[in-house]
Scaffold this motif. Sequence first.
Motif, PDB file in Angstrom:
ATOM      1  N   LEU B  44     -29.327 -11.559 -26.517  1.00  0.00           N
ATOM      2  CA  LEU B  44     -30.429 -10.981 -27.625  1.00  0.00           C
ATOM      3  C   LEU B  44     -31.662 -11.173 -26.728  1.00  0.00           C
ATOM      4  O   LEU B  44     -32.546 -10.132 -26.845  1.00  0.00           O
ATOM      5  CB  LEU B  44     -30.278 -11.754 -28.889  1.00  0.00           C
ATOM      6  CG  LEU B  44     -29.087 -11.376 -29.653  1.00  0.00           C
ATOM      7  CD1 LEU B  44     -29.166 -12.234 -30.825  1.00  0.00           C
ATOM      8  CD2 LEU B  44     -28.994 -10.167 -30.000  1.00  0.00           C
ATOM      9  N   TYR B  45     -31.964 -12.305 -26.082  1.00  0.00           N
ATOM     10  CA  TYR B  45     -33.292 -12.306 -25.546  1.00  0.00           C
ATOM     11  C   TYR B  45     -33.458 -11.530 -24.222  1.00  0.00           C
ATOM     12  O   TYR B  45     -34.437 -10.721 -23.912  1.00  0.00           O
ATOM     13  CB  TYR B  45     -33.422 -13.731 -25.063  1.00  0.00           C
ATOM     14  CG  TYR B  45     -33.767 -14.807 -25.985  1.00  0.00           C
ATOM     15  CD1 TYR B  45     -32.999 -15.964 -26.510  1.00  0.00           C
ATOM     16  CD2 TYR B  45     -35.145 -14.742 -26.550  1.00  0.00           C
ATOM     17  CE1 TYR B  45     -33.445 -16.646 -27.621  1.00  0.00           C
ATOM     18  CE2 TYR B  45     -35.650 -15.563 -27.706  1.00  0.00           C
ATOM     19  CZ  TYR B  45     -34.530 -16.720 -28.111  1.00  0.00           C
ATOM     20  OH  TYR B  45     -35.068 -17.458 -29.223  1.00  0.00           O
ATOM     21  N   ASP B  48     -34.304  -8.105 -25.532  1.00  0.00           N
ATOM     22  CA  ASP B  48     -35.764  -8.115 -26.043  1.00  0.00           C
ATOM     23  C   ASP B  48     -36.463  -7.852 -24.600  1.00  0.00           C
ATOM     24  O   ASP B  48     -37.478  -6.914 -24.551  1.00  0.00           O
ATOM     25  CB  ASP B  48     -36.055  -9.290 -26.587  1.00  0.00           C
ATOM     26  CG  ASP B  48     -35.697  -9.620 -28.041  1.00  0.00           C
ATOM     27  OD1 ASP B  48     -35.733 -10.716 -28.260  1.00  0.00           O
ATOM     28  OD2 ASP B  48     -35.292  -8.772 -28.410  1.00  0.00           O
ATOM     29  N   ARG B  49     -36.401  -8.364 -23.503  1.00  0.00           N
ATOM     30  CA  ARG B  49     -37.095  -8.192 -22.204  1.00  0.00           C
ATOM     31  C   ARG B  49     -36.641  -6.780 -21.922  1.00  0.00           C
ATOM     32  O   ARG B  49     -37.775  -6.027 -21.191  1.00  0.00           O
ATOM     33  CB  ARG B  49     -36.478  -9.239 -21.129  1.00  0.00           C
ATOM     34  CG  ARG B  49     -36.772 -10.640 -21.470  1.00  0.00           C
ATOM     35  CD  ARG B  49     -36.631 -11.460 -20.419  1.00  0.00           C
ATOM     36  NE  ARG B  49     -37.655 -11.164 -19.345  1.00  0.00           N
ATOM     37  CZ  ARG B  49     -37.507 -11.006 -18.176  1.00  0.00           C
ATOM     38  NH1 ARG B  49     -36.277 -11.052 -17.429  1.00  0.00           N
ATOM     39  NH2 ARG B  49     -38.806 -10.813 -17.532  1.00  0.00           N
ATOM     40  N   ARG B  51     -36.022  -4.175 -23.586  1.00  0.00           N
ATOM     41  CA  ARG B  51     -36.978  -3.103 -24.613  1.00  0.00           C
ATOM     42  C   ARG B  51     -38.392  -3.207 -24.015  1.00  0.00           C
ATOM     43  O   ARG B  51     -39.041  -2.187 -24.007  1.00  0.00           O
ATOM     44  CB  ARG B  51     -37.008  -3.633 -26.099  1.00  0.00           C
ATOM     45  CG  ARG B  51     -35.717  -3.219 -26.616  1.00  0.00           C
ATOM     46  CD  ARG B  51     -35.761  -3.708 -28.029  1.00  0.00           C
ATOM     47  NE  ARG B  51     -34.317  -3.747 -28.628  1.00  0.00           N
ATOM     48  CZ  ARG B  51     -33.587  -5.111 -29.111  1.00  0.00           C
ATOM     49  NH1 ARG B  51     -34.126  -6.098 -28.842  1.00  0.00           N
ATOM     50  NH2 ARG B  51     -32.203  -4.769 -29.344  1.00  0.00           N
ATOM     51  N   LEU B  52     -38.872  -4.450 -23.983  1.00  0.00           N
ATOM     52  CA  LEU B  52     -40.352  -4.491 -23.234  1.00  0.00           C
ATOM     53  C   LEU B  52     -40.589  -3.827 -21.972  1.00  0.00           C
ATOM     54  O   LEU B  52     -41.727  -3.337 -21.717  1.00  0.00           O
ATOM     55  CB  LEU B  52     -40.699  -6.122 -23.171  1.00  0.00           C
ATOM     56  CG  LEU B  52     -40.911  -6.622 -24.655  1.00  0.00           C
ATOM     57  CD1 LEU B  52     -40.937  -8.369 -24.594  1.00  0.00           C
ATOM     58  CD2 LEU B  52     -42.205  -6.264 -25.430  1.00  0.00           C
TER      59      LEU B  52
END
Lengths: 194, 171
Positions: B44-45, B48-49, B51-52
């Motif tokens: 999940l982390y 997130d990275r 997506r950024l």
Amino acid sequence: MPDAGEVEILRRCQEGDEEAFRQIVERYQRRTYWIAYHMLGNYETAREISQEAFVRVFRNVARFDIRKNFYTWLYQIVVNLTIDRMRKMSHAKTVGLEGLGGVADPLPPPAETGEKTELRRRVHGALDRLPPKYKAVLTLRDIQGFSCQEIAEIVDCTNATVRWRLHRARRLFRALWEGRPSGSLDDDSPASAS
Amino acid sequence: MDMSCDDIRDLLPLYAGGELEDAERILAEAHLDGCASCARELDLYREDRARLAELRGDEPPAGTWARLQDGLQAELFPRRRSRYAFLLRLAAALLAGLALGVVFHKGRREAPAAPGSGTHEVVDAGALRALPAAAVRVPFVPVPRAPRANPEGRHHLPRVESFPPPDERDF
């Protein structure tokens, strides 16, 4: 260490050479602009911040030590200007003066599908809710790809503080993305922060 | 040393970005090998990275760079443009003044002298012998001559004679 070509360009900038300054702007305008944009979420405000950053560079370049990395200095100016603007915008919202300091809502880039646009809105929405210092390190690391050491120089703190802020920023971003209660979103710092 | 899931979860945000110190990374990897729950959270982390990182490929609105550069030009180098315009105006004024001066001067030289004005200079007698001195008003133009030796072998200073310029002679 900066490359020899850039050192020469900076030396000419220090002498007021307009053409040399134009080369510096062309070299760094994209990254400067996107750092400001991803922290503020507004195209026009990002352009204003970029312009102000380059103006400050030109007016102070005579005092810059050209043996050091120029981009560290430039992006430090950009991040500080952006954080100042974010605080003004936050204050404006608090006292009911929204819109005077610039719109924080992200605008979708042109020619995009609806799904990507929605995704970007969600990402910017989560970013916008982060405290300024956490947003800065997350933008510089996960969007712009700077190393922790480079970020430490840009934001003028220790490597350990950068890692700590990154840790907090990613946990908060995760919580916001999932819509979970994220606890305190205040800009707290570890005891070892510089 | 076995670490609990709570301990490892605290390391996952930095593990996802490769920022852990070596010792912490080794401990985390040892735990993740055998813990699906922590491995899912790590994913999940990483998402997130990702997506950024996708925001990196954005393009700004058309004309952004030109507006940025125009804004810098206007704020930092506006005097350069006005100085250039000032020099052009100055040059034009000087040329106009010079032209007027030439026209005025030429007009004065071409105008005949009034009779009895009393203005006359010594001129070469051979050129203007026939003319009454008061009829012509000629400008005084000193023309030095080479020194001539006197019988005693000494040179005198050149005698400066007034002699009208060729185009002003009226004979």
